[in-house]
Design a protein around this motif. Structure first.
Motif, PDB file in Angstrom:
ATOM      1  N   PRO A  92       0.558  -1.595   0.073  1.00 51.90           N
ATOM      2  CA  PRO A  92       0.109  -0.297  -0.624  1.00 51.90           C
ATOM      3  C   PRO A  92       1.064   1.076   0.149  1.00 51.90           C
ATOM      4  CG  PRO A  92      -0.769  -2.076   1.089  1.00 51.90           C
ATOM      5  CD  PRO A  92       0.111  -2.019   0.769  1.00 51.90           C
ATOM      6  N   SER A  93       0.017   2.078  -0.888  1.00 52.67           N
ATOM      7  CA  SER A  93       0.904   3.502  -0.956  1.00 52.67           C
ATOM      8  C   SER A  93       0.921   4.408   0.675  1.00 52.67           C
ATOM      9  CB  SER A  93       0.277   4.373  -1.974  1.00 52.67           C
ATOM     10  OG  SER A  93      -0.543   4.887  -1.548  1.00 52.67           O
ATOM     11  N   ASP A  94       0.232   4.112   1.124  1.00 49.66           N
ATOM     12  CA  ASP A  94      -0.563   4.571   2.761  1.00 49.66           C
ATOM     13  C   ASP A  94       0.182   4.165   3.561  1.00 49.66           C
ATOM     14  OD1 ASP A  94      -2.245   5.858   4.913  1.00 49.66           O
ATOM     15  OD2 ASP A  94      -1.694   3.738   5.610  1.00 49.66           O
ATOM     16  N   ILE A  95       1.467   4.666   4.392  1.00 52.32           N
ATOM     17  CA  ILE A  95       2.857   4.345   4.613  1.00 52.32           C
ATOM     18  C   ILE A  95       2.254   3.502   5.938  1.00 52.32           C
ATOM     19  CG2 ILE A  95       5.024   5.538   6.240  1.00 52.32           C
ATOM     20  CD1 ILE A  95       4.666   7.298   5.397  1.00 52.32           C
ATOM     21  N   LYS A  96       1.177   3.343   7.174  1.00 47.11           N
ATOM     22  CA  LYS A  96       0.813   2.944   7.814  1.00 47.11           C
ATOM     23  C   LYS A  96      -0.264   1.363   7.735  1.00 47.11           C
ATOM     24  CE  LYS A  96      -0.177   6.412  10.906  1.00 47.11           C
ATOM     25  NZ  LYS A  96      -1.312   7.489  11.896  1.00 47.11           N
ATOM     26  N   ARG A 108       1.239   0.684   4.708  1.00 47.81           N
ATOM     27  CA  ARG A 108       2.463  -0.421   4.123  1.00 47.81           C
ATOM     28  C   ARG A 108       3.266  -1.147   5.263  1.00 47.81           C
ATOM     29  NH1 ARG A 108       6.302   3.716   2.251  1.00 47.81           N
ATOM     30  NH2 ARG A 108       4.743   3.840   0.593  1.00 47.81           N
ATOM     31  N   CYS A 109       4.072  -0.328   6.550  1.00 44.45           N
ATOM     32  CA  CYS A 109       3.841  -1.155   7.549  1.00 44.45           C
ATOM     33  C   CYS A 109       2.971  -2.349   7.853  1.00 44.45           C
ATOM     34  CB  CYS A 109       4.004  -0.371   8.241  1.00 44.45           C
ATOM     35  SG  CYS A 109       5.526   1.002   8.278  1.00 44.45           S
ATOM     36  N   THR A 110       2.086  -2.406   8.151  1.00 44.17           N
ATOM     37  CA  THR A 110       1.202  -3.315   8.651  1.00 44.17           C
ATOM     38  C   THR A 110       0.860  -4.399   7.332  1.00 44.17           C
ATOM     39  OG1 THR A 110      -0.597  -1.748   9.514  1.00 44.17           O
ATOM     40  CG2 THR A 110      -1.264  -3.970   9.679  1.00 44.17           C
ATOM     41  N   ALA A 111       1.348  -4.424   6.484  1.00 41.69           N
ATOM     42  CA  ALA A 111       0.234  -5.062   5.563  1.00 41.69           C
ATOM     43  C   ALA A 111       2.199  -6.039   5.160  1.00 41.69           C
ATOM     44  CB  ALA A 111       0.537  -4.790   3.965  1.00 41.69           C
ATOM     45  N   LEU A 112       3.050  -5.860   4.904  1.00 42.27           N
ATOM     46  CA  LEU A 112       4.586  -6.243   5.454  1.00 42.27           C
ATOM     47  C   LEU A 112       5.156  -6.966   6.288  1.00 42.27           C
ATOM     48  CD1 LEU A 112       7.122  -6.642   3.303  1.00 42.27           C
ATOM     49  CD2 LEU A 112       8.459  -5.036   5.540  1.00 42.27           C
ATOM     50  N   GLY A 160       4.951   1.940  11.743  1.00 42.71           N
ATOM     51  CA  GLY A 160       3.775   3.240  11.870  1.00 42.71           C
ATOM     52  C   GLY A 160       3.967   4.207  10.892  1.00 42.71           C
ATOM     53  N   ASN A 161       4.124   5.727  11.360  1.00 36.07           N
ATOM     54  CA  ASN A 161       3.532   6.539  10.034  1.00 36.07           C
ATOM     55  C   ASN A 161       5.297   6.869  10.539  1.00 36.07           C
ATOM     56  OD1 ASN A 161       3.136   9.123   8.878  1.00 36.07           O
ATOM     57  ND2 ASN A 161       2.870  10.771  10.480  1.00 36.07           N
ATOM     58  N   ILE A 162       6.252   6.419   9.529  1.00 38.72           N
ATOM     59  CA  ILE A 162       7.442   6.581   9.809  1.00 38.72           C
ATOM     60  C   ILE A 162       7.667   7.252   8.049  1.00 38.72           C
ATOM     61  CG2 ILE A 162       8.216   4.796  10.620  1.00 38.72           C
ATOM     62  CD1 ILE A 162       8.342   3.022   8.067  1.00 38.72           C
ATOM     63  N   GLY A 163       8.687   7.395   7.761  1.00 36.45           N
ATOM     64  CA  GLY A 163       9.040   7.969   6.060  1.00 36.45           C
ATOM     65  C   GLY A 163       8.476   7.839   4.887  1.00 36.45           C
ATOM     66  N   ALA A 164       8.256   8.282   4.125  1.00 41.51           N
ATOM     67  CA  ALA A 164       7.020   7.546   2.301  1.00 41.51           C
ATOM     68  C   ALA A 164       8.467   7.073   2.318  1.00 41.51           C
ATOM     69  CB  ALA A 164       6.465   8.906   2.008  1.00 41.51           C
ATOM     70  N   LYS A 165       9.069   7.441   1.850  1.00 42.28           N
ATOM     71  CA  LYS A 165      10.628   6.803   0.741  1.00 42.28           C
ATOM     72  C   LYS A 165      11.503   5.844   2.088  1.00 42.28           C
ATOM     73  CE  LYS A 165      10.519  10.078  -2.357  1.00 42.28           C
ATOM     74  NZ  LYS A 165      11.345  10.561  -3.438  1.00 42.28           N
ATOM     75  N   ASP A 166      11.001   5.401   3.381  1.00 42.56           N
ATOM     76  CA  ASP A 166      11.784   4.377   4.182  1.00 42.56           C
ATOM     77  C   ASP A 166      11.692   3.423   3.793  1.00 42.56           C
ATOM     78  OD1 ASP A 166      12.527   6.513   5.546  1.00 42.56           O
ATOM     79  OD2 ASP A 166      12.037   6.454   7.185  1.00 42.56           O
ATOM     80  N   ILE A 167      13.193   2.532   3.976  1.00 40.88           N
ATOM     81  CA  ILE A 167      13.285   0.824   3.137  1.00 40.88           C
ATOM     82  C   ILE A 167      12.939   0.457   4.243  1.00 40.88           C
ATOM     83  CG2 ILE A 167      15.486  -0.813   2.254  1.00 40.88           C
ATOM     84  CD1 ILE A 167      16.744   1.326   1.185  1.00 40.88           C
ATOM     85  N   LEU A 168      12.269  -0.650   4.224  1.00 41.72           N
ATOM     86  CA  LEU A 168      11.376  -1.358   5.384  1.00 41.72           C
ATOM     87  C   LEU A 168      12.007  -2.899   5.690  1.00 41.72           C
ATOM     88  CD1 LEU A 168       8.240  -1.155   5.548  1.00 41.72           C
ATOM     89  CD2 LEU A 168       9.323   0.778   6.151  1.00 41.72           C
ATOM     90  N   MET A 169      13.037  -2.849   7.213  1.00 37.82           N
ATOM     91  CA  MET A 169      13.913  -3.544   7.231  1.00 37.82           C
ATOM     92  C   MET A 169      12.938  -4.822   8.515  1.00 37.82           C
ATOM     93  SD  MET A 169      18.287  -4.675   8.006  1.00 37.82           S
ATOM     94  CE  MET A 169      18.330  -3.162   7.038  1.00 37.82           C
ATOM     95  N   TYR A 170      12.098  -5.974   7.808  1.00 38.05           N
ATOM     96  CA  TYR A 170      11.517  -6.437   9.017  1.00 38.05           C
ATOM     97  C   TYR A 170      11.900  -7.725   9.385  1.00 38.05           C
ATOM     98  CZ  TYR A 170       8.052  -2.227   9.211  1.00 38.05           C
ATOM     99  OH  TYR A 170       6.722  -1.417   9.035  1.00 38.05           O
TER     100      TYR A 170
END
Length: 271
Positions: free
Chosen positions: A26-30, A32-36, A61-71
């Motif tokens: 998802p384009s929505d940041i929150k 996107r985080c939840t989906a990953l 949560g509400n992190i940067g729009a272009k932040d690379i997520l490392m979960y």
């Protein structure tokens, strides 16, 4: 003194490294985080992995729009990390499992059903038993990190996933507190921030440590029973990985009279 357990049933585990392209979250940041998070959790549970902890970098949560997520997920069987770049739509998936029964195949199949087949994927045996490694893959064994660096020719600027096993670790360095000090020093010497770390101490023995930062991912799993070894997964540039391996080597074997034995494999590069 606690009697050493027979952990030889974990002698040969499995590593899976995959790169997926054009992955949409998802384009929505929150969202996107939840989906990953949900994606990683559900595909792990499909394979009956036991999840002990979840580590979101740089946050959930509400992190940067272009932040690379490392979960990453700490498992009873070791670890998994997902690295998602929202700009390039690339997803990196790395799993190490020590379980002889849970080799990650079902997780991999479920992942592919959800987002399609990977652009590249590597599955390899992860051997943490010295005698087995000497028999099955002697070409992966080195007496020093410097020798591995020369033979493997790691480009300082290129990205790598490297699998390393340190054998014959002295008991004084295999306890959880000593390992945590060693890894913290090796992975945090340049004061990079933010850094997120987590660890799990198993009953009665064993230890898993996860480190996530702008520079690299690291996941360590120890075998303090009869195996006396530790498996270390690293993702980062060649220079960052070599630096960590050299520091761990120095601190683990500093007072050891005999030459160390270290397994080093390039799992993937240039991703």
């Amino acid at each position: 003194m606690t009697e050493a357990l027979d952990d030889s049933k974990y002698s040969k585990g499995t590593g899976i490294f995959s790169v997926y392209k054009n992955v949409e979250f998802p384009s929505d940041i929150k969202q996107r985080c939840t989906a990953l998070h949900d994606f990683g959790t559900q595909t792990l549970l499909a394979n009956d992995f036991i999840i002990l902890d979840f580590v979101p970098y740089p946050g959930l949560g509400n992190i940067g729009a272009k932040d690379i997520l490392m979960y990453s997920w700490i498992l009873s069987e070791s670890h998994r990390v997902l690295i998602y770049n929202p700009t390039t739509k690339k997803l990196i998936d790395e799993l190490y499992t020590c379980s002889p029964e849970k080799d990650g195949r079902i997780m991999f199949e479920q992942t592919n059903k959800r987002i399609g087949k990977p652009a590249k994927s590597i599955t390899l045996n992860e051997i943490v038993n010295k005698e087995m490694a000497m028999k099955d893959e002697p070409d992966k064994l080195f007496r020093a990190v410097a020798s591995a660096k020369t033979k493997l020719g790691l480009d300082p600027e290129a990205n790598y996933c490297v699998s390393a096993v340190f054998f014959d670790i002295p008991e004084s360095k295999l306890d959880e507190d000593s390992l945590e000090v060693i890894l913290t020093k090796a992975l945090n010497k340049d004061e990079q921030k933010p850094v997120i770390e987590s660890a799990c101490r198993y009953n009665p023995q064993g230890y898993t440590y996860i480190h996530q930062s702008p520079k690299h991912f690291a996941g360590l799993h120890s075998y303090p029973g009869k195996l006396k070894s530790a498996h270390l997964s690293l993702i980062g540039t060649g220079s960052a990985i070599v630096s960590v391996l050299e520091d761990v080597e120095d601190m683990v074997y500093r007072r050891k009279k005999s030459e160390p034995t270290i397994s080093v494999k390039i799992v993937a590069e240039g991703f």
